[in-house]
Write a protein that holds these residues in place. Structure first.
Motif, PDB file in Angstrom:
ATOM      1  N   GLU A   1       3.286   6.283 -14.626  1.00 46.96           N
ATOM      2  CA  GLU A   1       2.271   7.327 -14.578  1.00 46.96           C
ATOM      3  C   GLU A   1       2.887   8.723 -14.607  1.00 46.96           C
ATOM      4  O   GLU A   1       4.016   8.935 -14.160  1.00 46.96           O
ATOM      5  N   ASN A   2       2.109   9.670 -15.117  1.00 44.19           N
ATOM      6  CA  ASN A   2       2.510  11.070 -15.061  1.00 44.19           C
ATOM      7  C   ASN A   2       2.336  11.555 -13.623  1.00 44.19           C
ATOM      8  O   ASN A   2       1.235  11.480 -13.070  1.00 44.19           O
TER       9      ASN A   2
ATOM     10  N   ARG B   1     -10.422   7.771 -17.373  1.00 43.09           N
ATOM     11  CA  ARG B   1      -9.741   6.784 -16.526  1.00 43.09           C
ATOM     12  C   ARG B   1     -10.394   5.413 -16.655  1.00 43.09           C
ATOM     13  O   ARG B   1      -9.711   4.394 -16.783  1.00 43.09           O
TER      14      ARG B   1
ATOM     15  N   SER C   1      -0.688  14.126 -11.907  1.00 43.18           N
ATOM     16  CA  SER C   1      -2.010  13.808 -11.349  1.00 43.18           C
ATOM     17  C   SER C   1      -1.987  13.645  -9.832  1.00 43.18           C
ATOM     18  O   SER C   1      -2.744  14.314  -9.115  1.00 43.18           O
TER      19      SER C   1
ATOM     20  N   GLY D   1      -1.488   9.751 -21.136  1.00 43.96           N
ATOM     21  CA  GLY D   1      -0.403   9.193 -20.343  1.00 43.96           C
ATOM     22  C   GLY D   1       0.957   9.425 -20.976  1.00 43.96           C
ATOM     23  O   GLY D   1       1.984   9.059 -20.405  1.00 43.96           O
TER      24      GLY D   1
ATOM     25  N   ASN E   1      -0.771  -0.170 -11.882  1.00 42.33           N
ATOM     26  CA  ASN E   1      -0.487  -0.086 -10.449  1.00 42.33           C
ATOM     27  C   ASN E   1      -1.304  -1.092  -9.652  1.00 42.33           C
ATOM     28  O   ASN E   1      -0.897  -1.487  -8.554  1.00 42.33           O
TER      29      ASN E   1
ATOM     30  N   SER F   1      -4.357   2.913 -11.325  1.00 44.32           N
ATOM     31  CA  SER F   1      -4.240   2.600 -12.752  1.00 44.32           C
ATOM     32  C   SER F   1      -4.241   1.096 -12.903  1.00 44.32           C
ATOM     33  O   SER F   1      -4.023   0.361 -11.934  1.00 44.32           O
TER      34      SER F   1
END
Length: 695
Positions: free
Chosen positions: A475-476, A587, A479, A95, A391, A388
């Motif tokens: 987040e990146n 994950r 993805s 991350g 999230n 996530s």
């Protein structure tokens, strides 16, 4: 702890501004720390420059001689800017970004040296990066490989080289490699579809603009909250009397201290070639937003990671702390990363831009309808891409989109699609007149802002692009963008095949296109929603439509491994089944660790800070009650308060104890998916709110 917080507040109130001089004309320093094509043009021989440009534009490989020339030029340029080291800058599955710095200085020759082989490939230790079981801990070898399409840059005194990261056996261990493959897939599929309209189109590039929301608080206040430090969010807290309900912070005058900070980090970002364009206050107190202009999607995702890092480092010198967590404060707006995505041809056409030409609007409709169809077919996968632990706290609350995937397109375009769907049995004549007979004549009247804005929609059309609003702030973006480009590539591939089948039957090309589009409009109608995504009515309506409502990440991740997802990623050579399974292991493990940390910090704060404070207050009340009794004054209200506090203390101690015991049980579960679900249901779901309320 209370004393620490008072001291932190005092320190924050007494801060003096770190004054920042006017940055000056952006044109004088934009990209000054970037080694891009303009710099290469001036330092490379024309032949080498042409080869590098071809590699960037068309994805061709860079030969060793060209790599040596680029390395030599980059070294000289970087050293002139004060660089002493270089690093392969990559994005592992942690991350965050990663880097290992090596010096330019060669101790054998006593000179600075940098060869093409060091530019193109390096071998960082891969043993401690997440691999999801692909690699054992003792199998440490991994490789980083130069990505010429994302420019090098000097950061501090280090030349940073954007790279992919793969294992010794070739599997991707990063976020960039799959994105590059997904972008290549959508390029190939979209180009084929475009050539049904215009043979001059030879490439289609995915474009992205990322709106980054963030909170800023004083560094001392941040340090006084162990939960913010450890978990990125406050696990305990009380809603203030005045929060965001007056909406007076939104787009308001930027506080002077924050304004200085913004000017400072924006200048640093602009020097790195990050085209930051917009700044403003967001809805929640202490919440703000920065947005760049659109870029190539690969560069945009790299720039977002670099921007977040720059913002964090610049905040330090202003005695501030930036929070990117999706929900740092309960009851206030969360933090999103709105991804504005579009497709642009090499001829300069935005494929999501309506026009006043019927022919061009059929092209627009083709990509517009196919994108909606892709979201409908792969809604669960798109939901998984933004899942996530952070999230999960945000989705569906305080102006964040719900976990139900839907597409908002606005009443005007809804009407256009409905008209096109209904007129299926209208007799159609060949020629341009057919557009009129199909109701497509309404399209040329569409202007740029052909839709309203719907803040409750996770995936909304906003005039000439789609805005994926559900992506989490921390987040990146690679993805979700990998997933979006992959599913659109697959949908466009199927569309191209369907149109060709119709044409082989003798159907005129444009009629074949309209016929397939009409079918897609009907099949994907359930995903289109124009109303309030926050409402309970929408949850019921979505269920009737057959749309999924997956409220937690551990179960959402399953979509990566269903048959349809495996086929899409495999067919377009984006990720293998082994890589997808490994990523899900990562994950689930990440989810477990984050909820576990939140649970631990919650237990620590409750036992060692909250309960002792409550008992101290209770003892004061007991003395007060006894004093009132000695004076012959009624003390019933005080006794009631003592009882209420006692009940809450008992609840806290009991539930924290039970939560810790439950963690011990769950930690024995070996299967990561089962363990993640247990942490979700039996720790977060069962204890978090109960303990928080008692505190």
């Amino acid at each position: 702890m209370a004393l620490l917080r008072f001291k932190a507040l005092e320190r924050a109130n007494n801060r003096s501004r770190i004054k920042v001089e006017s940055p000056g004309k952006i044109s004088e320093y934009f990209g000054k720390d970037v080694f891009g094509l303009p710099q290469m043009r001036g330092l490379l021989a024309p032949g080498y420059y042409k080869k590098v440009k071809n590699a960037i534009d068309n994805g061709t490989k860079v030969d060793p001689d060209t790599a040596d020339a680029v390395a030599s030029a980059a070294k000289s340029w970087a050293i002139d800017k004060g660089a002493t080291h270089y690093t392969h800058w990559f994005q592992p599955l942690t991350g965050a970004t990663a880097e290992k710095h090596d010096t330019f200085f060669d101790y054998l020759t006593g000179l600075e040296n940098f060869k093409g082989s060091a530019l193109v490939q390096q071998e960082p230790d891969a043993s401690s990066f997440p691999s999801g079981g692909i690699r054992s801990t003792f199998e440490a070898r991994g490789y980083t490989a130069w990505d010429p399409s994302s420019p090098m840059f000097v950061y501090g005194v280090t030349l940073c080289i954007p790279t992919i990261f793969v294992s010794y056996t070739g599997e991707a261990l990063d976020n960039k490699a799959p994105l590059l493959k997904a972008v290549e897939a959508v390029d190939e599929a979209a180009t084929k579809v475009c050539q049904l309209f215009d043979k001059k189109v030879t490439r289609v590039k995915a474009s992205l603009g990322i709106e980054q929301e963030y909170f800023v608080i004083d560094k001392a206040l941040y340090a006084s909250r162990p939960d913010l430090v450890m978990a990125g969010r406050t696990v305990f807290g009380h809603n203030p009397a005045r929060g965001q309900q007056l909406d007076d912070h939104y787009f308001g005058s930027i506080p002077p201290r924050i304004y200085d900070y913004m000017k400072d980090f924006e200048k640093e970002a602009l020097k790195l070639g990050i085209p930051v364009s917009t700044r403003h206050n967001e809805v929640a107190p202490s919440q703000f937003e920065v947005a760049p202009v659109f870029e190539d999607i690969n560069v945009a995702t790299d720039h977002n990671s670099l921007l977040m890092d720059t913002m964090s480092k610049v905040a330090e010198r202003h005695n501030l702390k930036v929070l990117f967590h999706e929900k740092p404060f309960a009851g206030l707006n969360g933090t999103g990363k709105h991804n504005n995505w579009s497709l642009i041809t090499n001829t300069g056409v935005n494929l999501f831009q309506p026009s006043n030409s019927a022919k061009e609007n059929l092209l627009f409709l083709t990509f517009f309808v196919n994108t909606i169809k892709a979201v409908h077919v792969y809604a669960d996968l798109l939901r998984a891409s933004i899942a996530s632990a952070g999230n999960d706290h945000r989705l569906g609350a305080n102006e964040a989109p719900p976990a139900i995937m839907s597409v908002f397109i606005g009443s005007q375009l809804n009407h256009v699609l409905d008209e096109l769907e209904k007129r299926g049995n209208v007799k159609v004549e060949k020629g341009d007149n057919m557009y009129m007979k199909l109701g497509i004549d309404k399209i040329p009247q569409i202007i740029l802002d052909n839709t309203d804005r719907n803040r409750t929609s996770p995936f909304a059309f906003t005039g000439n692009k789609f805005e994926f609003r559900a992506v989490g702030g921390n987040e990146n973006p690679a993805s979700p963008m990998t997933v979006l480009n992959a599913i659109v590539a697959e949908q466009l591939t199927q569309f191209h095949e369907s149109v060709n089948k119709e044409m082989k039957k003798g159907t005129e090309k444009r009629l074949a296109i309209v016929s397939v589009l009409r079918k897609y409009i009907k099949e994907s109608k359930a995903i289109r929603f124009e109303g309030d995504g926050y409402s309970d009515e929408w949850v019921k309506e979505a269920e009737k439509r057959g749309l999924s409502n997956i409220n937690d990440s551990p179960r959402a991740f399953d979509a990566y491994l269903n048959k349809e997802s495996l086929e899409v990623f495999g067919k377009h050579n984006i990720l293998s089944q082994t890589e997808l399974e490994a990523r899900n292991e990562i994950r689930w493990e990440s989810y477990i660790m984050k909820i576990q940390i939140e649970s631990r910090v919650m237990g620590d704060l409750a036992r060692n800070h909250i309960v002792p404070t409550a008992i101290a207050y209770q003892n004061k009340l007991i003395k007060n009650a006894q004093g009132l009794k000695d004076l012959g004054i009624k003390n019933g209200e005080v006794l009631n308060t003592i009882q209420v506090i006692s009940d809450h203390i008992s609840t806290i101690k009991r539930e924290v104890h039970n939560m810790i015991e439950e963690r011990k049980r769950i930690n024995k579960i070996e299967n990561n998916r089962e363990k993640a679900i247990a942490y979700c249901d039996d720790i977060k779901g069962k204890y978090f709110e109960k303990i928080r309320y008692a505190v």
